[in-house]
Motif scaffolding. Structure first.
Motif, PDB file in Angstrom:
ATOM      1  N   THR A 116       7.779  18.296 -25.268  1.00  0.00           N
ATOM      2  CA  THR A 116       9.155  17.848 -24.754  1.00  0.00           C
ATOM      3  C   THR A 116       9.718  18.955 -23.872  1.00  0.00           C
ATOM      4  O   THR A 116       9.708  20.142 -23.998  1.00  0.00           O
ATOM      5  CB  THR A 116       9.916  17.141 -25.652  1.00  0.00           C
ATOM      6  N   GLY A 117      10.662  18.325 -22.947  1.00  0.00           N
ATOM      7  CA  GLY A 117      11.465  19.098 -22.138  1.00  0.00           C
ATOM      8  C   GLY A 117      12.169  18.478 -21.313  1.00  0.00           C
ATOM      9  O   GLY A 117      11.974  17.362 -20.863  1.00  0.00           O
ATOM     10  N   ASP A 118      13.462  19.202 -20.936  1.00  0.00           N
ATOM     11  CA  ASP A 118      14.654  18.300 -20.110  1.00  0.00           C
ATOM     12  C   ASP A 118      14.856  16.961 -20.695  1.00  0.00           C
ATOM     13  O   ASP A 118      15.018  15.872 -19.840  1.00  0.00           O
ATOM     14  CB  ASP A 118      14.095  18.179 -18.796  1.00  0.00           C
ATOM     15  N   ALA A 119      14.992  17.001 -22.131  1.00  0.00           N
ATOM     16  CA  ALA A 119      15.250  15.664 -22.798  1.00  0.00           C
ATOM     17  C   ALA A 119      14.189  14.351 -22.607  1.00  0.00           C
ATOM     18  O   ALA A 119      14.478  13.459 -22.361  1.00  0.00           O
ATOM     19  CB  ALA A 119      16.493  15.090 -22.503  1.00  0.00           C
ATOM     20  N   GLN A 120      12.892  14.988 -22.209  1.00  0.00           N
ATOM     21  CA  GLN A 120      11.748  13.609 -21.973  1.00  0.00           C
ATOM     22  C   GLN A 120      10.389  14.033 -22.581  1.00  0.00           C
ATOM     23  O   GLN A 120      10.358  15.414 -22.714  1.00  0.00           O
ATOM     24  CB  GLN A 120      11.826  13.502 -20.573  1.00  0.00           C
ATOM     25  N   VAL A 121       9.730  13.393 -22.836  1.00  0.00           N
ATOM     26  CA  VAL A 121       8.371  13.684 -23.422  1.00  0.00           C
ATOM     27  C   VAL A 121       7.636  13.854 -22.206  1.00  0.00           C
ATOM     28  O   VAL A 121       7.451  12.899 -21.041  1.00  0.00           O
ATOM     29  CB  VAL A 121       7.710  12.327 -24.220  1.00  0.00           C
ATOM     30  N   ILE A 122       6.961  14.999 -22.050  1.00  0.00           N
ATOM     31  CA  ILE A 122       5.962  15.374 -20.949  1.00  0.00           C
ATOM     32  C   ILE A 122       4.543  15.260 -20.984  1.00  0.00           C
ATOM     33  O   ILE A 122       3.889  15.136 -20.220  1.00  0.00           O
ATOM     34  CB  ILE A 122       6.342  16.624 -20.274  1.00  0.00           C
ATOM     35  N   ALA A 123       4.027  15.243 -22.415  1.00  0.00           N
ATOM     36  CA  ALA A 123       2.604  15.024 -22.710  1.00  0.00           C
ATOM     37  C   ALA A 123       2.557  14.601 -24.416  1.00  0.00           C
ATOM     38  O   ALA A 123       3.297  15.171 -24.962  1.00  0.00           O
ATOM     39  CB  ALA A 123       2.017  16.658 -22.768  1.00  0.00           C
ATOM     40  N   ILE A 124       1.598  14.022 -24.319  1.00  0.00           N
ATOM     41  CA  ILE A 124       1.058  13.546 -25.594  1.00  0.00           C
ATOM     42  C   ILE A 124      -0.048  13.458 -26.045  1.00  0.00           C
ATOM     43  O   ILE A 124      -1.161  13.409 -25.131  1.00  0.00           O
ATOM     44  CB  ILE A 124       1.544  11.658 -25.827  1.00  0.00           C
ATOM     45  N   CYS A 125      -0.535  13.778 -27.269  1.00  0.00           N
ATOM     46  CA  CYS A 125      -1.965  13.715 -28.006  1.00  0.00           C
ATOM     47  C   CYS A 125      -1.718  12.965 -29.174  1.00  0.00           C
ATOM     48  O   CYS A 125      -0.948  13.225 -30.078  1.00  0.00           O
ATOM     49  CB  CYS A 125      -2.418  15.055 -28.178  1.00  0.00           C
ATOM     50  N   HIS A 126      -2.376  11.788 -29.081  1.00  0.00           N
ATOM     51  CA  HIS A 126      -2.417  10.848 -30.218  1.00  0.00           C
ATOM     52  C   HIS A 126      -3.551  10.543 -30.742  1.00  0.00           C
ATOM     53  O   HIS A 126      -4.725  10.692 -30.277  1.00  0.00           O
ATOM     54  CB  HIS A 126      -1.561   9.494 -29.914  1.00  0.00           C
ATOM     55  N   SER A 127      -3.697   9.787 -31.895  1.00  0.00           N
ATOM     56  CA  SER A 127      -5.029   9.428 -32.308  1.00  0.00           C
ATOM     57  C   SER A 127      -5.569   7.891 -32.092  1.00  0.00           C
ATOM     58  O   SER A 127      -5.326   6.802 -32.302  1.00  0.00           O
ATOM     59  CB  SER A 127      -4.917   8.990 -34.133  1.00  0.00           C
ATOM     60  N   ALA A 128      -6.134   8.176 -30.651  1.00  0.00           N
ATOM     61  CA  ALA A 128      -6.778   6.863 -29.882  1.00  0.00           C
ATOM     62  C   ALA A 128      -7.570   6.178 -30.814  1.00  0.00           C
ATOM     63  O   ALA A 128      -7.884   5.005 -30.690  1.00  0.00           O
ATOM     64  CB  ALA A 128      -7.472   7.584 -28.764  1.00  0.00           C
ATOM     65  N   ARG A 129      -8.466   6.853 -31.741  1.00  0.00           N
ATOM     66  CA  ARG A 129      -9.293   6.019 -32.444  1.00  0.00           C
ATOM     67  C   ARG A 129      -9.453   6.952 -33.944  1.00  0.00           C
ATOM     68  O   ARG A 129      -9.274   8.339 -33.935  1.00  0.00           O
ATOM     69  CB  ARG A 129     -10.836   5.931 -32.174  1.00  0.00           C
ATOM     70  N   LEU A 130      -9.405   6.172 -34.948  1.00  0.00           N
ATOM     71  CA  LEU A 130      -8.862   6.777 -36.183  1.00  0.00           C
ATOM     72  C   LEU A 130      -9.739   6.140 -37.191  1.00  0.00           C
ATOM     73  O   LEU A 130      -9.422   5.096 -37.825  1.00  0.00           O
ATOM     74  CB  LEU A 130      -7.552   7.157 -36.628  1.00  0.00           C
TER      75      LEU A 130
ATOM     76  N   ASP B 119       2.875  13.777 -18.212  1.00  0.00           N
ATOM     77  CA  ASP B 119       3.258  13.198 -16.941  1.00  0.00           C
ATOM     78  C   ASP B 119       2.825  13.941 -15.739  1.00  0.00           C
ATOM     79  O   ASP B 119       2.692  15.114 -15.768  1.00  0.00           O
ATOM     80  CB  ASP B 119       4.810  13.614 -17.335  1.00  0.00           C
ATOM     81  N   PRO B 120       2.841  12.926 -14.774  1.00  0.00           N
ATOM     82  CA  PRO B 120       2.217  13.624 -13.538  1.00  0.00           C
ATOM     83  C   PRO B 120       2.999  14.656 -12.952  1.00  0.00           C
ATOM     84  O   PRO B 120       2.300  15.677 -12.271  1.00  0.00           O
ATOM     85  CB  PRO B 120       2.379  12.279 -12.626  1.00  0.00           C
ATOM     86  N   ASP B 121       4.203  14.609 -13.314  1.00  0.00           N
ATOM     87  CA  ASP B 121       4.984  15.804 -12.558  1.00  0.00           C
ATOM     88  C   ASP B 121       4.880  17.190 -13.433  1.00  0.00           C
ATOM     89  O   ASP B 121       5.369  18.263 -13.075  1.00  0.00           O
ATOM     90  CB  ASP B 121       6.550  15.422 -12.548  1.00  0.00           C
ATOM     91  N   HIS B 122       4.077  16.739 -14.363  1.00  0.00           N
ATOM     92  CA  HIS B 122       4.049  18.268 -15.338  1.00  0.00           C
ATOM     93  C   HIS B 122       2.806  18.533 -15.749  1.00  0.00           C
ATOM     94  O   HIS B 122       2.301  19.347 -16.715  1.00  0.00           O
ATOM     95  CB  HIS B 122       5.108  17.816 -16.782  1.00  0.00           C
ATOM     96  N   ARG B 123       1.829  18.317 -14.689  1.00  0.00           N
ATOM     97  CA  ARG B 123       0.211  18.723 -15.263  1.00  0.00           C
ATOM     98  C   ARG B 123       0.033  20.085 -14.624  1.00  0.00           C
ATOM     99  O   ARG B 123       0.808  20.559 -13.934  1.00  0.00           O
ATOM    100  CB  ARG B 123      -0.253  17.630 -14.391  1.00  0.00           C
ATOM    101  N   ARG B 124      -1.044  20.444 -14.901  1.00  0.00           N
ATOM    102  CA  ARG B 124      -1.460  21.847 -14.645  1.00  0.00           C
ATOM    103  C   ARG B 124      -0.485  23.015 -15.219  1.00  0.00           C
ATOM    104  O   ARG B 124      -0.473  24.104 -14.541  1.00  0.00           O
ATOM    105  CB  ARG B 124      -1.992  21.847 -13.187  1.00  0.00           C
ATOM    106  N   GLN B 125      -0.098  22.544 -16.402  1.00  0.00           N
ATOM    107  CA  GLN B 125       0.908  23.745 -16.836  1.00  0.00           C
ATOM    108  C   GLN B 125       0.484  23.867 -18.368  1.00  0.00           C
ATOM    109  O   GLN B 125       1.307  24.625 -19.180  1.00  0.00           O
ATOM    110  CB  GLN B 125       2.378  23.039 -16.644  1.00  0.00           C
TER     111      GLN B 125
END
Length: 210
Positions: free
Chosen positions: A123-137, A149-155
């Motif tokens: 999270t940053g600037d009061a928003q979620v900018i990346a997530i890793c979740h359990s796609a299969r469990l 988020d496309p604006d926060h990639r390559r970081q």
């Protein structure tokens, strides 16, 4: 309609619920008939499978990509704050559903509640900018589902949340997996950054994207 997990040791085949049993048996036979080969090369039976599916359910498209095993304790950091599903105070995240991630309101609430399995978010600037979740469990394994988020990639955010997610599941006894497509070089860089171990290649025959 058809998923093939291919490695140097052999192949595993799965078919979708819309595939009739008799056709599913033909598809499995076509895929498993040849010896193991380079997993990044289409199995010899793929053209026959495509023809069979085309005749039965309509045109299909092929997609593929590498798969990896996540080590027990990967490490990676980013400048963002990392929140985890076992944190004490996560209520504030309910109002931070990132619109570009295409989670419905109900899905987002289920994710935050942990009903969909462990997760980690940057999270940053009061928003979620990346997530890793359990796609299969399952009881035996879990697969990482990653979005940035496309604006926060390559970081470094995707690698950081994937490492945090893996840490949450480290003591569960499950084998942890990470998969991506052959064209997603950004996701492959995440795998390289985390030093994930390649285990093979996944091939899919599915309905064309519209």
């Amino acid at each position: 309609f058809l998923v093939i997990a291919s490695s140097h040791e052999g192949r595993i085949v799965a078919t979708g619920s819309r595939v009739p049993d008799a056709l599913a048996a033909e598809l499995r036979a076509a895929v498993l008939s040849g010896p193991p080969s380079d997993p990044s090369v289409p199995p010899a039976g793929m053209p026959r499978c495509a023809r069979l599916l085309d005749a039965a359910v309509g045109s299909v498209e092929t997609s593929s990509g590498p798969s990896y095993v996540i080590p027990s304790a990967p490490t990676s950091t980013s400048a963002a704050a990392i929140r985890r599903s076992n944190d004490a105070d996560i209520e504030g995240l309910r109002h931070m559903n990132p619109p570009r991630a295409n989670w419905s309101g109900e899905e987002w609430n289920s994710l935050v509640d942990g009903a969909l399995g462990p997760w980690a978010m940057a999270t940053g600037d009061a928003q979620v900018i990346a997530i890793c979740h359990s796609a299969r469990l399952t009881e035996r394994g879990a697969e990482a589902g990653v979005w940035t988020d496309p604006d926060h990639r390559r970081q470094g955010h995707a690698a950081a949340v994937t490492a945090a997610w893996a840490t949450l599941l480290a003591d569960s006894g499950r084998c942890l997996f990470y998969s991506t497509s052959s064209t997603n070089t950004s996701s492959q860089r995440v795998a390289a950054r985390l030093k994930l171990r390649p285990i093979g290649w996944t091939w899919r025959l599915s309905s064309p994207r519209t």
